[in-house]
Design a protein around this motif. Structure first.
Motif, PDB file in Angstrom:
ATOM      1  N   ARG A  57       0.843  -1.195   0.000  1.00 51.84           N
ATOM      2  CA  ARG A  57       0.000   0.000   0.000  1.00 51.84           C
ATOM      3  C   ARG A  57       0.878   1.245   0.000  1.00 51.84           C
ATOM      4  O   ARG A  57       1.928   1.280   0.634  1.00 51.84           O
ATOM      5  CB  ARG A  57      -0.895   0.017   1.246  1.00 51.84           C
ATOM      6  N   GLY A  58       0.433   2.292  -0.671  1.00 47.39           N
ATOM      7  CA  GLY A  58       1.133   3.567  -0.633  1.00 47.39           C
ATOM      8  C   GLY A  58       1.760   3.982  -1.942  1.00 47.39           C
ATOM      9  O   GLY A  58       1.953   5.180  -2.195  1.00 47.39           O
ATOM     10  N   VAL A  59       2.082   3.025  -2.812  1.00 47.00           N
ATOM     11  CA  VAL A  59       2.691   3.347  -4.101  1.00 47.00           C
ATOM     12  C   VAL A  59       1.624   3.731  -5.119  1.00 47.00           C
ATOM     13  O   VAL A  59       1.805   4.634  -5.940  1.00 47.00           O
ATOM     14  CB  VAL A  59       3.530   2.169  -4.623  1.00 47.00           C
ATOM     15  N   GLY A  60       0.481   3.050  -5.045  1.00 50.32           N
ATOM     16  CA  GLY A  60      -0.575   3.264  -6.024  1.00 50.32           C
ATOM     17  C   GLY A  60      -1.109   4.690  -6.056  1.00 50.32           C
ATOM     18  O   GLY A  60      -1.484   5.185  -7.120  1.00 50.32           O
ATOM     19  N   VAL A  61      -1.168   5.368  -4.908  1.00 50.87           N
ATOM     20  CA  VAL A  61      -1.725   6.726  -4.891  1.00 50.87           C
ATOM     21  C   VAL A  61      -0.879   7.674  -5.743  1.00 50.87           C
ATOM     22  O   VAL A  61      -1.407   8.538  -6.444  1.00 50.87           O
ATOM     23  CB  VAL A  61      -1.849   7.260  -3.449  1.00 50.87           C
ATOM     24  N   TRP A  62       0.440   7.511  -5.688  1.00 51.22           N
ATOM     25  CA  TRP A  62       1.320   8.382  -6.479  1.00 51.22           C
ATOM     26  C   TRP A  62       1.313   7.971  -7.940  1.00 51.22           C
ATOM     27  O   TRP A  62       1.400   8.837  -8.832  1.00 51.22           O
ATOM     28  CB  TRP A  62       2.734   8.336  -5.910  1.00 51.22           C
ATOM     29  N   GLY A 107      -7.597   4.366 -15.566  1.00 52.68           N
ATOM     30  CA  GLY A 107      -6.567   3.642 -14.833  1.00 52.68           C
ATOM     31  C   GLY A 107      -6.184   4.319 -13.536  1.00 52.68           C
ATOM     32  O   GLY A 107      -5.964   3.655 -12.521  1.00 52.68           O
ATOM     33  N   GLY A 108      -6.099   5.650 -13.563  1.00 56.64           N
ATOM     34  CA  GLY A 108      -5.733   6.380 -12.348  1.00 56.64           C
ATOM     35  C   GLY A 108      -6.749   6.224 -11.241  1.00 56.64           C
ATOM     36  O   GLY A 108      -6.394   6.020 -10.067  1.00 56.64           O
ATOM     37  N   VAL A 109      -8.036   6.302 -11.595  1.00 55.43           N
ATOM     38  CA  VAL A 109      -9.087   6.135 -10.593  1.00 55.43           C
ATOM     39  C   VAL A 109      -9.080   4.720 -10.032  1.00 55.43           C
ATOM     40  O   VAL A 109      -9.217   4.509  -8.823  1.00 55.43           O
ATOM     41  CB  VAL A 109     -10.469   6.480 -11.194  1.00 55.43           C
ATOM     42  N   TYR A 110      -8.885   3.729 -10.915  1.00 56.98           N
ATOM     43  CA  TYR A 110      -8.856   2.344 -10.457  1.00 56.98           C
ATOM     44  C   TYR A 110      -7.693   2.107  -9.495  1.00 56.98           C
ATOM     45  O   TYR A 110      -7.861   1.519  -8.423  1.00 56.98           O
ATOM     46  CB  TYR A 110      -8.746   1.405 -11.651  1.00 56.98           C
ATOM     47  N   ILE A 111      -6.502   2.559  -9.864  1.00 58.34           N
ATOM     48  CA  ILE A 111      -5.331   2.362  -9.013  1.00 58.34           C
ATOM     49  C   ILE A 111      -5.499   3.101  -7.688  1.00 58.34           C
ATOM     50  O   ILE A 111      -5.151   2.589  -6.621  1.00 58.34           O
ATOM     51  CB  ILE A 111      -4.062   2.838  -9.745  1.00 58.34           C
ATOM     52  N   TRP A 112      -6.039   4.320  -7.740  1.00 60.61           N
ATOM     53  CA  TRP A 112      -6.275   5.091  -6.513  1.00 60.61           C
ATOM     54  C   TRP A 112      -7.222   4.354  -5.574  1.00 60.61           C
ATOM     55  O   TRP A 112      -6.961   4.225  -4.375  1.00 60.61           O
ATOM     56  CB  TRP A 112      -6.836   6.463  -6.870  1.00 60.61           C
ATOM     57  N   ARG A 113      -8.308   3.843  -6.134  1.00 64.54           N
ATOM     58  CA  ARG A 113      -9.289   3.162  -5.292  1.00 64.54           C
ATOM     59  C   ARG A 113      -8.758   1.838  -4.758  1.00 64.54           C
ATOM     60  O   ARG A 113      -9.065   1.452  -3.621  1.00 64.54           O
ATOM     61  CB  ARG A 113     -10.597   2.949  -6.068  1.00 64.54           C
ATOM     62  N   MET A 114      -7.965   1.134  -5.549  1.00 66.06           N
ATOM     63  CA  MET A 114      -7.379  -0.109  -5.072  1.00 66.06           C
ATOM     64  C   MET A 114      -6.459   0.150  -3.886  1.00 66.06           C
ATOM     65  O   MET A 114      -6.354  -0.668  -2.968  1.00 66.06           O
ATOM     66  CB  MET A 114      -6.599  -0.798  -6.190  1.00 66.06           C
ATOM     67  N   ASP A 115      -5.788   1.286  -3.902  1.00 67.68           N
ATOM     68  CA  ASP A 115      -4.826   1.597  -2.848  1.00 67.68           C
ATOM     69  C   ASP A 115      -5.482   2.201  -1.615  1.00 67.68           C
ATOM     70  O   ASP A 115      -4.981   2.038  -0.503  1.00 67.68           O
ATOM     71  CB  ASP A 115      -3.772   2.562  -3.389  1.00 67.68           C
ATOM     72  N   THR A 116      -6.586   2.904  -1.793  1.00 64.84           N
ATOM     73  CA  THR A 116      -7.183   3.622  -0.668  1.00 64.84           C
ATOM     74  C   THR A 116      -8.523   3.065  -0.193  1.00 64.84           C
ATOM     75  O   THR A 116      -8.939   3.354   0.932  1.00 64.84           O
ATOM     76  CB  THR A 116      -7.389   5.117  -1.029  1.00 64.84           C
ATOM     77  N   SER A 117      -9.209   2.291  -1.024  1.00 67.74           N
ATOM     78  CA  SER A 117     -10.540   1.799  -0.651  1.00 67.74           C
ATOM     79  C   SER A 117     -10.503   0.479   0.099  1.00 67.74           C
ATOM     80  O   SER A 117     -11.457   0.133   0.800  1.00 67.74           O
ATOM     81  CB  SER A 117     -11.431   1.643  -1.894  1.00 67.74           C
ATOM     82  N   ALA A 118      -9.424  -0.273  -0.061  1.00 68.04           N
ATOM     83  CA  ALA A 118      -9.310  -1.533   0.677  1.00 68.04           C
ATOM     84  C   ALA A 118      -9.198  -1.240   2.170  1.00 68.04           C
ATOM     85  O   ALA A 118      -8.492  -0.311   2.571  1.00 68.04           O
ATOM     86  CB  ALA A 118      -8.085  -2.309   0.205  1.00 68.04           C
ATOM     87  N   PRO A 119      -9.891  -1.978   3.021  1.00 68.36           N
ATOM     88  CA  PRO A 119      -9.824  -1.729   4.473  1.00 68.36           C
ATOM     89  C   PRO A 119      -8.407  -1.887   5.008  1.00 68.36           C
ATOM     90  O   PRO A 119      -7.546  -2.493   4.364  1.00 68.36           O
ATOM     91  CB  PRO A 119     -10.756  -2.795   5.059  1.00 68.36           C
TER      92      PRO A 119
END
Length: 271
Positions: A57-62, A107-119
């Motif tokens: 976690r943490g790489v996807g947001v950037w 792609g950006g929205v998907y990667i952002w949500r994968m990184d931040t939406s997972a509990p």
């Protein structure tokens, strides 16, 4: 006991071997020093293990920010060409420009949500008294990156006797790269080898096999069969997170009240 050919009618992608069944002796002895996390909780009724479908976690947001910045290039190119030549670009330019605009946003929205939406944690509870397994599952849909209903935690309940563990090994182009090894749990139709559901259990084969062995020992013999861990359980909801933006934005674990009570208790006379 290990098997050379898949036991299930449809083995998991990248199937490598089957692990012992729920009521069979474990294939390995859990060794706490090599395990990433101690159990979240253990008592006479239930065992809760930490779990995460997203390993890093943490790489996807950037990376998502980079993708979104890429999406602004086509509009600027269109404006620059129009101001320079005074002509409207061709249909082909519009088509590829629109694709180059939409794809990075998608792609950006998907990667952002994968990184931040997972509990912060996706725990799994093994209730020995009820012989049930409660899974805090994070579901997502890459085809619907903007959807609310297609993303989020949805707890599921399964019968312990209907679970089957598989060791898997696949090659991934991203993430950890190279060989990705996991242990998955299949949910079988009672009395058959037909898979009706499947979900991620643990990263790395050795750790996954040990965590599965812990679940077997607990369900078969009780908490006294588990090894002692030198470290205390991790408080996933209240841990201090300083620099990892994805984990700071990640939702806390919140079980529905009814499932939370059921998963932590033994059946009563009125159940």
């Amino acid at each position: 006991m290990l098997f050379k050919t898949p036991l299930l009618d449809k083995p998991a992608p990248g199937w490598k071997r089957d692990l012992p069944g729920p009521n069979e002796p474990p294939s390995i002895e859990p060794y706490p020093p090599v395990l990433t996390n101690p159990p979240n909780h253990v008592d006479d009724v239930y065992l809760e293990l930490a779990r995460a479908t997203v390993r890093t976690r943490g790489v996807g947001v950037w990376l998502a920010v980079f993708f979104l910045l890429l999406s602004i290039i086509p509009p600027f190119m269109w404006i620059a060409i129009f101001r320079t030549t005074g002509d409207i670009p061709s249909f082909v330019f519009h088509f590829f420009g629109l694709f180059a605009f939409i794809a990075p946003i998608w792609g950006g929205v998907y990667i952002w949500r994968m990184d931040t939406s997972a509990p912060r944690d996706e725990p799994i509870r093994f209730n020995r008294a009820r012989r049930k397994v409660y899974v805090y599952r994070f579901r997502h849909n890459g085809l619907k990156p903007f959807s609310r209903s297609a993303w989020g935690a949805h707890p599921e309940v399964y019968d312990w006797d209907n679970l089957h563990a598989e060791a898997c090994s696949i090659y991934g182009a991203m993430g950890s790269g190279g060989l990705i090894e996991t242990v998955t749990l299949a949910v079988l139709e009672p009395g058959t080898r037909k898979v009706i559901d499947r979900f991620h259990f643990a990263h790395e084969l050795q750790q996954g096999e040990m965590y599965w062995a812990m679940a077997q020992l607990f369900m078969q013999q009780g908490p006294q069969a588990l090894p002692s861990f030198p470290r205390p359980p991790r408080d996933w909801n209240n841990e201090k997170i300083r620099f990892n933006l994805a984990r700071r934005l990640a939702p806390k674990v919140h079980w529905p009240e009814a499932i939370d009570l059921e998963s932590r208790s033994a059946p009563s006379m009125h159940d």
